[in-house]
Design a protein around this motif. Structure first.
Motif, PDB file in Angstrom:
ATOM      1  N   ASN A  44      39.133  67.108  24.706  1.00  0.00           N
ATOM      2  CA  ASN A  44      38.140  66.877  23.652  1.00  0.00           C
ATOM      3  C   ASN A  44      38.005  65.401  23.325  1.00  0.00           C
ATOM      4  O   ASN A  44      37.376  65.024  22.358  1.00  0.00           O
ATOM      5  N   TYR A  45      38.663  64.538  24.142  1.00  0.00           N
ATOM      6  CA  TYR A  45      38.668  63.112  23.811  1.00  0.00           C
ATOM      7  C   TYR A  45      38.036  62.311  24.951  1.00  0.00           C
ATOM      8  O   TYR A  45      38.479  62.399  26.100  1.00  0.00           O
ATOM      9  N   ALA A  46      36.998  61.557  24.615  1.00  0.00           N
ATOM     10  CA  ALA A  46      36.340  60.714  25.612  1.00  0.00           C
ATOM     11  C   ALA A  46      36.242  59.304  25.056  1.00  0.00           C
ATOM     12  O   ALA A  46      36.300  59.112  23.841  1.00  0.00           O
ATOM     13  N   ARG A  47      36.126  58.326  25.950  1.00  0.00           N
ATOM     14  CA  ARG A  47      35.971  56.952  25.458  1.00  0.00           C
ATOM     15  C   ARG A  47      34.948  56.209  26.314  1.00  0.00           C
ATOM     16  O   ARG A  47      34.899  56.377  27.527  1.00  0.00           O
ATOM     17  N   VAL A  48      34.169  55.368  25.621  1.00  0.00           N
ATOM     18  CA  VAL A  48      33.108  54.646  26.322  1.00  0.00           C
ATOM     19  C   VAL A  48      33.611  53.298  26.832  1.00  0.00           C
ATOM     20  O   VAL A  48      32.857  52.541  27.424  1.00  0.00           O
ATOM     21  N   VAL A  49      34.888  53.009  26.603  1.00  0.00           N
ATOM     22  CA  VAL A  49      35.425  51.706  26.978  1.00  0.00           C
ATOM     23  C   VAL A  49      36.439  51.892  28.119  1.00  0.00           C
ATOM     24  O   VAL A  49      37.112  52.918  28.193  1.00  0.00           O
ATOM     25  N   THR A  50      36.511  50.920  28.994  1.00  0.00           N
ATOM     26  CA  THR A  50      37.399  50.990  30.150  1.00  0.00           C
ATOM     27  C   THR A  50      38.864  50.878  29.709  1.00  0.00           C
ATOM     28  O   THR A  50      39.192  50.086  28.842  1.00  0.00           O
ATOM     29  N   ALA A  51      39.729  51.692  30.336  1.00  0.00           N
ATOM     30  CA  ALA A  51      41.126  51.762  29.894  1.00  0.00           C
ATOM     31  C   ALA A  51      41.972  50.602  30.414  1.00  0.00           C
ATOM     32  O   ALA A  51      41.545  49.832  31.276  1.00  0.00           O
ATOM     33  N   ASP A  52      43.205  50.529  29.881  1.00  0.00           N
ATOM     34  CA  ASP A  52      44.073  49.388  30.151  1.00  0.00           C
ATOM     35  C   ASP A  52      44.689  49.362  31.542  1.00  0.00           C
ATOM     36  O   ASP A  52      45.239  48.348  31.945  1.00  0.00           O
ATOM     37  N   ALA A 100      36.214  63.674  34.518  1.00  0.00           N
ATOM     38  CA  ALA A 100      36.814  64.882  33.950  1.00  0.00           C
ATOM     39  C   ALA A 100      37.820  64.568  32.845  1.00  0.00           C
ATOM     40  O   ALA A 100      38.072  65.374  31.957  1.00  0.00           O
ATOM     41  N   ASN A 101      38.408  63.346  32.895  1.00  0.00           N
ATOM     42  CA  ASN A 101      39.381  62.961  31.876  1.00  0.00           C
ATOM     43  C   ASN A 101      38.721  62.454  30.598  1.00  0.00           C
ATOM     44  O   ASN A 101      39.403  62.181  29.609  1.00  0.00           O
ATOM     45  N   GLY A 102      37.397  62.245  30.656  1.00  0.00           N
ATOM     46  CA  GLY A 102      36.725  61.661  29.501  1.00  0.00           C
ATOM     47  C   GLY A 102      36.691  60.149  29.564  1.00  0.00           C
ATOM     48  O   GLY A 102      36.442  59.484  28.557  1.00  0.00           O
ATOM     49  N   ASP A 103      36.955  59.592  30.741  1.00  0.00           N
ATOM     50  CA  ASP A 103      36.889  58.134  30.894  1.00  0.00           C
ATOM     51  C   ASP A 103      35.553  57.725  31.471  1.00  0.00           C
ATOM     52  O   ASP A 103      34.951  58.440  32.270  1.00  0.00           O
ATOM     53  N   THR A 104      35.125  56.528  31.093  1.00  0.00           N
ATOM     54  CA  THR A 104      33.870  56.006  31.614  1.00  0.00           C
ATOM     55  C   THR A 104      34.054  55.613  33.075  1.00  0.00           C
ATOM     56  O   THR A 104      35.153  55.241  33.496  1.00  0.00           O
ATOM     57  N   THR A 105      32.968  55.682  33.832  1.00  0.00           N
ATOM     58  CA  THR A 105      33.055  55.276  35.235  1.00  0.00           C
ATOM     59  C   THR A 105      32.871  53.766  35.391  1.00  0.00           C
ATOM     60  O   THR A 105      32.996  53.235  36.483  1.00  0.00           O
TER      61      THR A 105
END
Lengths: 419, 370
Positions: free
Chosen positions: A167-175, A393-398
């Motif tokens: 249920n958690y997505a983010r529009v920013v690229t991860a660390d 699928a993880n809710g991460d931005t491409t």
């Protein structure tokens, strides 16, 4: 207090709570969809979070605070997850916000959090409340969505999702991207051979510093030390003195700090400059947590000169056409934008509204939290202000662009964009 | 076995257990004896460097601790707002320096005059603020249960913190606050450094003597000012009439009253002096750490209060000793142990000291209660 007075007040309190509960419940059945944001708005991060809230409101104004062809009204509330007692985000307040959101059935999206450590607390609560979808404009700690192969802990990210549904997505690229880009930048662009790493001991700060350390070692830099700092100390002169002789008696080529500005980031830099001189000789770099004007104002213009900081996404001068239009609209309404996260706030609201529209378009019910969550995760080839992107699928931005900035004449300006 | 031998034996057993735990768990928190020994051996002069840093930081803590200990000694109240009065001192100094144009000048004479004015205004306004807090929030509660003034002290602390938050956003008053709001840290310019660089003097005084260590004009000023204030306070309390009245009030308030001492005046004077010291510490800390921050009073207050307890609360010499000890401890922990654990080491030391000497290193000096 007399007994009778006490009884009277108790009855009044109980009655008003009952009324409030009815009011909340009534909203769920009808025409208003509520979206809340939960960001630290007491403390130095306010400089960044205020622009996020502004941008989210800007997007809603453009949508006229309505969705699905006027069938639903959208209400928006900006919640604060910081407390004056801590001067930054407060675990107790963030938990309270999440519980409050879980209980208010009219809320169909939770735009937050700003700090990864806060997301760690609210994801599991909201995960079992529908699930209620979270779209973060700023969390970058990898383990919130990714597994061990991206530098997360062994039980991550599964432990954050007790219902088994994401249920958690983010529009920013991860660390996992940011830490690696920073290490590569230091090594290849700045020619750094030896580095000392400091972090603020928070999930985000330590997370990005760990990824940086792993990448630095892999590409052949020497890591002289990696330490957590006390984020409320009056000064760090002793620590900086130690670092100044950590490289066989001399200072390291560079210092990398994984931290947010609230955790005494300006003081740390001041003491570094006091002991080891300006930032041309011993380079100084940090992640997006210090890419804010508040960091420069706190350290002083001359002290901050030459500091590097990275942020996901493109530099404002390279924004897409949609991004440039956002910037123009924003500055027309709120004045000059110095902070990098406003556009992510806008995009988080943008993608949430798009998900609500798509639920309506497919004949679904946008008051159904599970349906909205599903629609957010179904986002594919979205034409937003950041470019065209999808949620995986993880809710991460491409998107994986990272831009490195450097302080020049008292303000951050872009040096280059890397992947 | 005599009682004395028994207590000595018990002391040895407790000490052995504590040492065992320290050596067993210490390495986790950076207490790794061979590694420390190796780094001292590799660079012995750094030991002296950490000593200098520790003493400078300790001096600031000691000055604030005096305010805590004086107030506690006389009315047995922990004035939680004291750390925040110190924060107001930092902002007052910065504002005075800005309004007088001192921040934008390179003229040494103007800077020194500006600093002198800032010191006077900061001392005066913090003294007034502290006495006002006492008048508004503590005086009426003087005979109330002890929890009541404690809670109102915490309330005053929050009020003053928020005052600082508002103050830090007034960029029309101090343009260098910028437009990023009151919450972020503000820059306190390095005026002493400016004086020195303008004249071509070396900021690091040890360079003149060829000593390869750092002892800047800032360290010198902080230490000298602290010593002057401490000696002045000690003489004041021991030698003057008002000082004597303060000691009498601390010892037994009712008896002092019977002897004709105006208790209210004496307590007000105590708060005035404590606040004035906090104001001076504010300017010192601003010049030393170059930061003004609405939240800085909280940690400074915590450390100073710890210093006061460590030295023996109510005991003025003890507060000075405690301040320097905590400064040194923090500096050595940052240098040789692990910066992450510095705070923990400071408090672990406090716990240890209180275990063996429950009334602090030099003993408490509070009133004798009937």
């Amino acid at each position: 207090m007399s007994k009778r007075l006490f009884v009277l007040i108790s009855v009044l309190v109980a009655a008003s709570m009952l009324l409030a509960a009815c009011g909340g419940g009534g909203g769920g059945g009808g025409a208003t969809l509520k979206i809340v944001s939960s960001l630290p708005m007491t403390g130095a991060s306010l400089t960044q979070t205020q622009t996020i809230v502004n941008a989210e409101q800007l997007r809603l104004e453009q949508a006229n605070y309505s969705a699905c062809g006027g069938k639903y009204k959208i209400a928006y509330e900006a919640w604060d997850d910081a407390s004056a007692a801590l001067g930054k985000w407060d675990p107790a307040v963030e938990t309270e916000n999440a519980n409050k959101a879980a209980a208010d059935k009219s809320i169909i999206a939770y735009l937050g959090t700003f700090n990864s450590g806060a997301a760690k607390l609210s994801i599991p609560i909201l995960n079992q409340a529908g699930p209620l979808v979270m779209v973060s404009p700023a969390n970058t700690y990898a383990g919130l969505t990714k597994d061990q192969s991206h530098g997360a802990e062994a039980d991550e990210p599964g432990k954050y999702y007790p219902s088994g549904v994401r249920n958690y997505a983010r529009v920013v690229t991860a660390d996992d991207v940011q830490g690696a880009v920073d290490a590569n930048f230091m090594s290849s662009k700045l020619g750094v051979k030896t580095v000392y790493i400091l972090d603020d001991q928070e999930l985000y700060g330590k997370g990005v510093a760990d990824v940086f350390e792993a990448t630095a070692k892999k590409i052949g830099m020497t890591v002289l030390g990696h330490e957590g700092i006390d984020p409320k100390a009056a000064d760090y002169k002793a620590l900086m003195t130690k670092i100044s002789t950590s490289n066989a008696g001399g200072p390291p080529d560079a210092i990398f700090v994984g931290m947010v500005v609230d955790n005494n980031a300006s003081q740390l830099l001041k003491d570094k400059v006091a002991i080891m001189g300006d930032n041309t000789k011993v380079k100084y770099m940090g992640p997006d947590g210090i890419q804010t004007q508040a960091f420069i104002d706190g350290a002083g213009k001359d002290v901050a000169e030459g500091v590097y900081a990275s942020v996901a996404g493109l530099a404002p001068e390279n924004y897409t056409d949609a991004g440039k239009k956002f910037l123009a609209d924003y500055e027309a309404k709120y004045g000059k934008l110095t902070e990098p996260y406003a556009i992510y706030g806008y995009e988080a609201m943008n993608v949430t509204l798009a998900a609500i529209e798509s639920v309506c378009a497919s004949g679904g019910d946008p008051t159904d939290r599970a349906a909205v969550t599903k629609a957010v995760f179904a986002t594919k080839d979205f034409n937003g202000v950041l470019g065209t992107w999808s949620f995986d699928a993880n809710g991460d931005t491409t998107l994986t662009d990272m831009t490195v900035y450097q302080v020049k004449n008292g303000a951050y300006s872009a040096v280059g964009t890397f992947k | 076995m005599s009682a004395k031998a028994k207590s000595i034996l018990r002391g040895i057993v407790v000490a052995a257990v504590v040492l065992y735990i320290a050596f067993l768990l210490g390495p986790i928190a950076g207490f790794d004896v061979p590694a420390i020994a190796a780094s001292i051996q590799a660079d012995p002069k750094q030991l002296i460097q950490f000593l200098i840093i520790g003493i400078s930081n300790g001096a600031i803590i000691a000055i604030i601790a005096l305010g805590y200990t004086m107030v506690y000694g006389i009315i047995e109240l922990i004035n939680f707002a004291h750390g925040d009065v110190y924060m107001i001192g930092v902002f007052t100094s910065l504002t005075v320096l800005s309004l007088t144009g001192t921040l934008n000048t390179n003229d040494p004479v103007k800077i020194i005059l500006g600093l002198a004015l800032a010191l006077v205004v900061s001392i005066a306004s913090c003294a007034m603020l502290n006495a006002t807090i006492e008048r508004l929030a503590y005086r009426r509660l003087r005979n109330a249960p002890r929890l009541a003034p404690l809670i109102s002290a915490i309330g005053m602390s929050f009020i003053i913190e928020n005052l600082g938050l508002i103050w830090a956003s007034q960029s029309w008053l101090v343009p260098s606050f910028g437009t990023t709001g009151g919450a972020s840290q503000k820059f306190f310019p390095d005026l002493l450094g400016t004086i020195f660089t303008v004249n071509g003097w070396k900021v690091n005084l040890f360079e003149y003597f060829g000593i390869p260590l750092r002892f800047t004009i800032k360290d010198l000023l902080v230490i000298v000012l602290a010593v002057i204030l401490m000696v002045g306070l000690y003489l004041f309390v021991q030698r003057t009439r008002l000082g004597k009245a303060m000691r009498a009030t601390a010892q037994n308030r009712d008896a002092a009253k019977m002897l004709g001492i105006d208790i209210d005046r004496v307590i007000s004077a105590t708060f005035l002096i404590g606040g004035g010291l906090a104001g001076a510490a504010g300017l010192m800390a601003g010049l030393y750490n170059n930061t003004a921050w609405w939240f800085m009073g909280f940690r400074a207050g915590l450390e100073s209060f710890t210093a006061a307890v460590l030295g023996g609360i109510g005991n003025i010499t003890g507060a000075m000793l405690g301040g320097f000890l905590i400064g040194l401890l923090a500096s050595f922990s940052d240098g040789y142990l692990n910066a992450r654990w510095t705070h923990a080491w400071v408090f672990a030391t406090l716990v240890l000291v209180l275990l063996f000497r429950p009334s602090g290193l030099l003993g408490e000096q509070v009133g004798q209660k009937a």
